[in-house]
Structures are given as structure tokens and as C-alpha cells.
Scaffold this motif. Structure first.
Motif, PDB file in Angstrom:
ATOM      1  N   LEU A  81       0.837  -1.194   0.000  1.00 50.79           N
ATOM      2  CA  LEU A  81       0.000   0.000   0.000  1.00 50.79           C
ATOM      3  C   LEU A  81       0.874   1.247   0.000  1.00 50.79           C
ATOM      4  CD1 LEU A  81      -2.675  -0.952   2.704  1.00 50.79           C
ATOM      5  CD2 LEU A  81      -2.909  -1.120   0.218  1.00 50.79           C
ATOM      6  N   GLN A  85      -2.515   5.993   0.788  1.00 48.99           N
ATOM      7  CA  GLN A  85      -3.689   5.124   0.794  1.00 48.99           C
ATOM      8  C   GLN A  85      -4.042   4.618   2.189  1.00 48.99           C
ATOM      9  OE1 GLN A  85      -2.284   2.134  -1.958  1.00 48.99           O
ATOM     10  NE2 GLN A  85      -3.258   3.113  -3.732  1.00 48.99           N
ATOM     11  N   VAL A  89      -7.712   3.299   3.702  1.00 49.97           N
ATOM     12  CA  VAL A  89      -7.923   1.874   3.978  1.00 49.97           C
ATOM     13  C   VAL A  89      -8.270   1.672   5.450  1.00 49.97           C
ATOM     14  CG1 VAL A  89      -6.861  -0.416   3.960  1.00 49.97           C
ATOM     15  CG2 VAL A  89      -6.378   1.177   2.111  1.00 49.97           C
ATOM     16  N   LEU A  92     -11.798   2.675   5.875  1.00 49.18           N
ATOM     17  CA  LEU A  92     -12.686   1.621   5.395  1.00 49.18           C
ATOM     18  C   LEU A  92     -12.796   0.510   6.431  1.00 49.18           C
ATOM     19  CD1 LEU A  92     -14.388   0.387   3.123  1.00 49.18           C
ATOM     20  CD2 LEU A  92     -12.289  -0.589   2.179  1.00 49.18           C
ATOM     21  N   ALA A 190     -15.178   1.651  -0.556  1.00 48.62           N
ATOM     22  CA  ALA A 190     -14.509   0.482  -1.133  1.00 48.62           C
ATOM     23  C   ALA A 190     -14.510   0.549  -2.659  1.00 48.62           C
ATOM     24  CB  ALA A 190     -15.199  -0.797  -0.659  1.00 48.62           C
ATOM     25  N   LEU A 193     -11.704   2.907  -3.619  1.00 48.26           N
ATOM     26  CA  LEU A 193     -10.367   2.385  -3.357  1.00 48.26           C
ATOM     27  C   LEU A 193     -10.029   1.199  -4.250  1.00 48.26           C
ATOM     28  CD1 LEU A 193     -10.271   2.569   0.555  1.00 48.26           C
ATOM     29  CD2 LEU A 193      -9.073   4.043  -1.071  1.00 48.26           C
ATOM     30  N   SER A 194     -11.032   0.412  -4.633  1.00 53.61           N
ATOM     31  CA  SER A 194     -10.776  -0.783  -5.449  1.00 53.61           C
ATOM     32  C   SER A 194     -10.285  -0.433  -6.848  1.00 53.61           C
ATOM     33  CB  SER A 194     -12.040  -1.640  -5.542  1.00 53.61           C
ATOM     34  OG  SER A 194     -13.087  -0.930  -6.173  1.00 53.61           O
ATOM     35  N   ILE A 197      -6.476  -0.330  -5.641  1.00 53.20           N
ATOM     36  CA  ILE A 197      -5.951  -1.439  -4.840  1.00 53.20           C
ATOM     37  C   ILE A 197      -6.665  -2.721  -5.232  1.00 53.20           C
ATOM     38  CG2 ILE A 197      -5.512  -2.261  -2.490  1.00 53.20           C
ATOM     39  CD1 ILE A 197      -5.890   0.620  -1.531  1.00 53.20           C
ATOM     40  N   LEU A 202      -7.359  -5.210  -0.607  1.00 50.10           N
ATOM     41  CA  LEU A 202      -8.123  -4.170   0.086  1.00 50.10           C
ATOM     42  C   LEU A 202      -8.996  -4.771   1.183  1.00 50.10           C
ATOM     43  CD1 LEU A 202      -9.133  -1.251   0.331  1.00 50.10           C
ATOM     44  CD2 LEU A 202     -10.799  -1.757  -1.476  1.00 50.10           C
ATOM     45  N   THR A 203      -9.661  -5.880   0.872  1.00 55.66           N
ATOM     46  CA  THR A 203     -10.510  -6.537   1.864  1.00 55.66           C
ATOM     47  C   THR A 203      -9.684  -7.055   3.033  1.00 55.66           C
ATOM     48  OG1 THR A 203     -12.056  -7.210   0.117  1.00 55.66           O
ATOM     49  CG2 THR A 203     -12.206  -8.362   2.226  1.00 55.66           C
ATOM     50  N   TRP A 205      -6.644  -6.045   4.119  1.00 51.35           N
ATOM     51  CA  TRP A 205      -6.074  -4.969   4.940  1.00 51.35           C
ATOM     52  C   TRP A 205      -7.141  -4.260   5.771  1.00 51.35           C
ATOM     53  CZ3 TRP A 205      -1.429  -5.448   6.147  1.00 51.35           C
ATOM     54  CH2 TRP A 205      -0.418  -5.761   5.238  1.00 51.35           C
ATOM     55  N   GLN A 206      -8.296  -3.981   5.160  1.00 48.69           N
ATOM     56  CA  GLN A 206      -9.313  -3.267   5.922  1.00 48.69           C
ATOM     57  C   GLN A 206      -9.862  -4.125   7.063  1.00 48.69           C
ATOM     58  OE1 GLN A 206     -12.739  -3.537   6.342  1.00 48.69           O
ATOM     59  NE2 GLN A 206     -13.421  -5.014   4.793  1.00 48.69           N
TER      60      GLN A 206
END
Length: 226
Positions: A81, A85, A89, A92, A190, A193-194, A197, A202-203, A205-206
Motif C-alpha cells: 500500500l 492510501q 484503507v 474503510l 470500497a 479504493l478498489s 488497490i 483491500l478486503t 487490509w481493511q
């Protein structure tokens, strides 16, 4: 064919999309009875908020670790990342994991599984309604409006039974509505950000950031209980 191209074709194929959507619906629907059973098996009372926060944090921490490990084999470079960002994240994670499941877990403990299934679906309807004001190319028309009404009525009728009442409490039904509202805002973030990332990264890390916050809040409170 490269691995990324195969995944892209699978996720854009109409039949694959339908199969994945059905699988996700089955898994999401199983959350209600499983959590109710978990509360009973672990001896969590309806008022034990700290225990539910810690339980949620543990689940999402384990899920995040598994997903990030999977990403090591899919695309390890996508896990990285950028500094700019990180705040988004983390935000999120607060919305989609910490706040959403704080309200969801505690709301579920104060209402029936049937009512929870109905009210938790409100997050989807919030997304459709708010998208009208956020995206110019996703306006709400009469067809979508009728679809919303029919969809909500279908969920209500499908879950109608002995436990279905019109009683409303803030810590039960109110928390579930707040969970849906927070989920809607998390969905919009999301989506943004998607674009930058990898969705899996992304899923992961969040969920990891969100689980840290849940554990940080719930564990000290849990340890101070008699």
C-alpha cells in the motif's frame, strides 16, 4: 493464460457471477444462526458487549490473515500500500469492519434471527438510494424504485414467522439499521479504493485494521469484568 486473466474472466462471466452471488448469499445467510449458536455455546449474555466486540475482532483478524496469505500466492506485489492510501484503507476498516459489526453483533443479540435477516438487508437498499445522489450514471428511476419495494417485501415474506414482530428497540433493531447505514458508506469508499488497490488485498487490509480496533476496544473492557 495468466492467473490474473483467468480470475478476471471468471469474475466477469455472467454464469460465474451468478454462482458467486448465490454462494455469497448462502454464506451471509448462515451468519445469523451461526452467531446465535456461538453466543449460546460461549455463554455470552445479551448485555455482554465487550465479549461480542472481542469475538468479532478475533473472527475478522483470522479472516484477514487467511486472505492476505492467499494474496501471497495470487499477487504478492498487490499487497503493498502507498502511504497516502493508508488513511483511507484504515477508514474503510473502521466503517466496514469495526463499526458495521459492532452494531451488527450487538444488534443481533437483542433481536430474533428472522428480524435480523430482514433489517440487515437494509444496507443494500441504502446503497441504491444513496447512489442516486453520489453517482450521475446511477440514478434512481421508477423501475429501481419498484425493485426496491419488491425486494424488501420479498425478504420480509421469506422470513415471516413466529419471531417476526413489529417491536423496535434501539439496541436491537436500531443497531441493525445503523449497521446497514455504515455498510452503505463503506461500500462507496470500497468502490473508490478498489480502482487503485486489488480487491482481495483491500478486503484483507481493511479487515485487519478493523479487527485491531475491535480488539483494542473490547479486550480491556473484557479483562476488567468480574
Amino acid at each position: 493464460m495468466s492467473q490474473s486473466n483467468f480470475i478476471y474472466r471468471m469474475l466477469t462471466n455472467p454464469y460465474s457471477v451468478m454462482a458467486i452471488a448465490i454462494l455469497c448469499s448462502i454464506l451471509w445467510g448462515s451468519a445469523f444462526p451461526v452467531l446465535k449458536i456461538s453466543y449460546d455455546e460461549l455463554g455470552m449474555s445479551g448485555d455482554d458487549l465487550a465479549a461480542k466486540i472481542v469475538f468479532a475482532g478475533m473472527r475478522f483478524f483470522i479472516s484477514a490473515i487467511i486472505l492476505l496469505m492467499v494474496m501471497l500466492f495470487i499477487d504478492v506485489k498487490a499487497l503493498k500500500l502507498k502511504i497516502k492510501q493508508l488513511p483511507f484503507v484504515f477508514g474503510l476498516g473502521v466503517l466496514s469492519t469495526s463499526l458495521q459489526y459492532f452494531f451488527f453483533y450487538n444488534g443481533l443479540a437483542h433481536t430474533s434471527g428472522m428480524k435480523a435477516a430482514v433489517l440487515s438487508s437494509c444496507g443494500i437498499f441504502f446503497v441504491v438510494l444513496f447512489a442516486h445522489f453520489i453517482y450521475e450514471n446511477d440514478q434512481l428511476d421508477w423501475r429501481k424504485f419498484i425493485g426496491l419495494i419488491m425486494g424488501f417485501c420479498g425478504i420480509v415474506f421469506a422470513n415471516w414467522g413466529e419471531d417476526m414482530t413489529f417491536q423496535f428497540t434501539f439496541f436491537g433493531e436500531g443497531f441493525l439499521l445503523l449497521s446497514g447505514l455504515v455498510s452503505a458508506f463503506g461500500t462507496f469508499l470500497a468502490k473508490r479504493l478498489s480502482m487503485e488497490i486489488h480487491p482481495f488485498a483491500l478486503t484483507g487490509w481493511q479487515m485487519l485494521f478493523g479487527s485491531f480496533l475491535l480488539l483494542a476496544v473490547g479486550t480491556p473492557c473484557r479483562n476488567t469484568e468480574p
